[in-house]
Design a protein around this motif. Structure first.
Motif, PDB file in Angstrom:
ATOM      1  N   HIS A 119      39.027  42.680  36.139  1.00  0.00           N
ATOM      2  CA  HIS A 119      40.188  41.844  35.827  1.00  0.00           C
ATOM      3  C   HIS A 119      41.242  42.128  36.882  1.00  0.00           C
ATOM      4  O   HIS A 119      41.420  43.274  37.293  1.00  0.00           O
ATOM      5  N   ILE A 120      41.946  41.089  37.283  1.00  0.00           N
ATOM      6  CA  ILE A 120      43.118  41.248  38.143  1.00  0.00           C
ATOM      7  C   ILE A 120      44.306  40.812  37.309  1.00  0.00           C
ATOM      8  O   ILE A 120      44.450  39.635  36.979  1.00  0.00           O
ATOM      9  N   ALA A 130      47.605  38.366  43.973  1.00  0.00           N
ATOM     10  CA  ALA A 130      46.381  38.329  43.179  1.00  0.00           C
ATOM     11  C   ALA A 130      45.338  37.424  43.836  1.00  0.00           C
ATOM     12  O   ALA A 130      44.139  37.729  43.822  1.00  0.00           O
ATOM     13  N   ALA A 131      45.776  36.333  44.428  1.00  0.00           N
ATOM     14  CA  ALA A 131      44.850  35.433  45.110  1.00  0.00           C
ATOM     15  C   ALA A 131      44.229  36.110  46.332  1.00  0.00           C
ATOM     16  O   ALA A 131      43.039  35.923  46.613  1.00  0.00           O
ATOM     17  N   HIS A 134      41.725  38.497  45.012  1.00  0.00           N
ATOM     18  CA  HIS A 134      40.611  37.741  44.420  1.00  0.00           C
ATOM     19  C   HIS A 134      39.639  37.280  45.501  1.00  0.00           C
ATOM     20  O   HIS A 134      38.446  37.122  45.235  1.00  0.00           O
ATOM     21  N   ASP A 135      40.130  37.068  46.727  1.00  0.00           N
ATOM     22  CA  ASP A 135      39.232  36.732  47.834  1.00  0.00           C
ATOM     23  C   ASP A 135      38.264  37.875  48.116  1.00  0.00           C
ATOM     24  O   ASP A 135      37.125  37.650  48.500  1.00  0.00           O
ATOM     25  N   PRO A 138      35.681  38.280  44.267  1.00  0.00           N
ATOM     26  CA  PRO A 138      35.625  36.925  43.694  1.00  0.00           C
ATOM     27  C   PRO A 138      35.110  36.884  42.258  1.00  0.00           C
ATOM     28  O   PRO A 138      35.364  35.910  41.554  1.00  0.00           O
ATOM     29  N   ALA A 140      36.115  38.759  39.897  1.00  0.00           N
ATOM     30  CA  ALA A 140      37.161  39.237  38.985  1.00  0.00           C
ATOM     31  C   ALA A 140      37.814  38.068  38.265  1.00  0.00           C
ATOM     32  O   ALA A 140      37.968  36.975  38.811  1.00  0.00           O
ATOM     33  N   GLU A 141      38.231  38.333  37.035  1.00  0.00           N
ATOM     34  CA  GLU A 141      38.934  37.337  36.227  1.00  0.00           C
ATOM     35  C   GLU A 141      40.433  37.534  36.426  1.00  0.00           C
ATOM     36  O   GLU A 141      40.943  38.657  36.334  1.00  0.00           O
ATOM     37  N   LEU A 142      41.157  36.467  36.709  1.00  0.00           N
ATOM     38  CA  LEU A 142      42.609  36.537  36.915  1.00  0.00           C
ATOM     39  C   LEU A 142      43.311  36.438  35.566  1.00  0.00           C
ATOM     40  O   LEU A 142      43.078  35.503  34.805  1.00  0.00           O
ATOM     41  N   LEU A 154      44.021  46.036  39.491  1.00  0.00           N
ATOM     42  CA  LEU A 154      42.603  45.729  39.535  1.00  0.00           C
ATOM     43  C   LEU A 154      41.939  46.641  38.523  1.00  0.00           C
ATOM     44  O   LEU A 154      41.911  47.855  38.695  1.00  0.00           O
TER      45      LEU A 154
END
Length: 180
Positions: A119-120, A130-131, A134-135, A138, A140-142, A154
């Motif tokens: 999770h982020i 966060a974006a 997330h890169d 990938p 991970a759940e935002l 994170l």
């Protein structure tokens, strides 16, 4: 002198009547001019100086391109929500090697249950950070929360796969100990 009074209005009355007519005529002309200007502006016949500077009435917009957020601008806390010992520490070291500003690595203080890889967690100020993270992760759940800082978390889950080592890490010592 009696013939002056009987011939018509007095001079003062004629002046007052003429003055009243001129004032009312001036106000009426002004009112018509204001309505004509408002109508022309509403129809688009009149525009601002910015539009007329564009030539054909095209609107020219200059936008400044903001530089995208870099990993060194991302403050991240790494938390372990699994029973795998040392996962947060190893992941924090890998993120640090990739240029991220790692603040903390520990077990998840919220003791949340993470399904999947990670999770982020972030607040409104940290959406761009966060974006960027997330890169890198990938899967991970935002999850947006109410924090007011740009710092993000994170939280590692059971399906998280550790990052591969960077080849440059072998040539550079990463410890901050006193053996240098």
């Amino acid at each position: 002198m009696g013939y002056v009074r009987t011939a018509g209005m007095s001079t003062a009355a004629r002046r007052r009547r003429r003055r009243t007519a001129l004032v009312l005529t001036g106000l009426l002309v002004l009112l018509i001019a204001v309505f004509a200007y408002a109508g022309a502006y509403y129809k688009g016949w009149l525009g601002s100086d910015e539009e007329s500077a564009g030539g054909d009435g095209e609107q020219v917009t200059a936008t400044a391109t903001a530089e995208p957020l870099q990993p060194e601008d991302v403050q991240v806390n790494v938390y372990n929500a699994t029973d795998r010992a040392g996962l947060a520490t190893r992941t924090a070291a890998a993120l640090d090697a990739r240029g991220y500003d790692v603040q903390t690595s520990d077990n998840d203080p919220e003791k949340s249950t993470v399904e999947g890889a990670a999770h982020i967690r972030f607040g409104p100020e940290g959406a761009e950070a966060a974006a960027v993270l997330h890169d890198l992760v990938p899967d991970a759940e935002l999850l947006e929360d109410e924090r007011e800082s740009a710092e993000i978390d994170l939280v590692l889950g059971p399906d998280f796969e550790e990052f591969p080592e960077i080849e440059d890490e072998e040539s550079e010592p990463t410890s901050t100990g006193g053996d240098r």
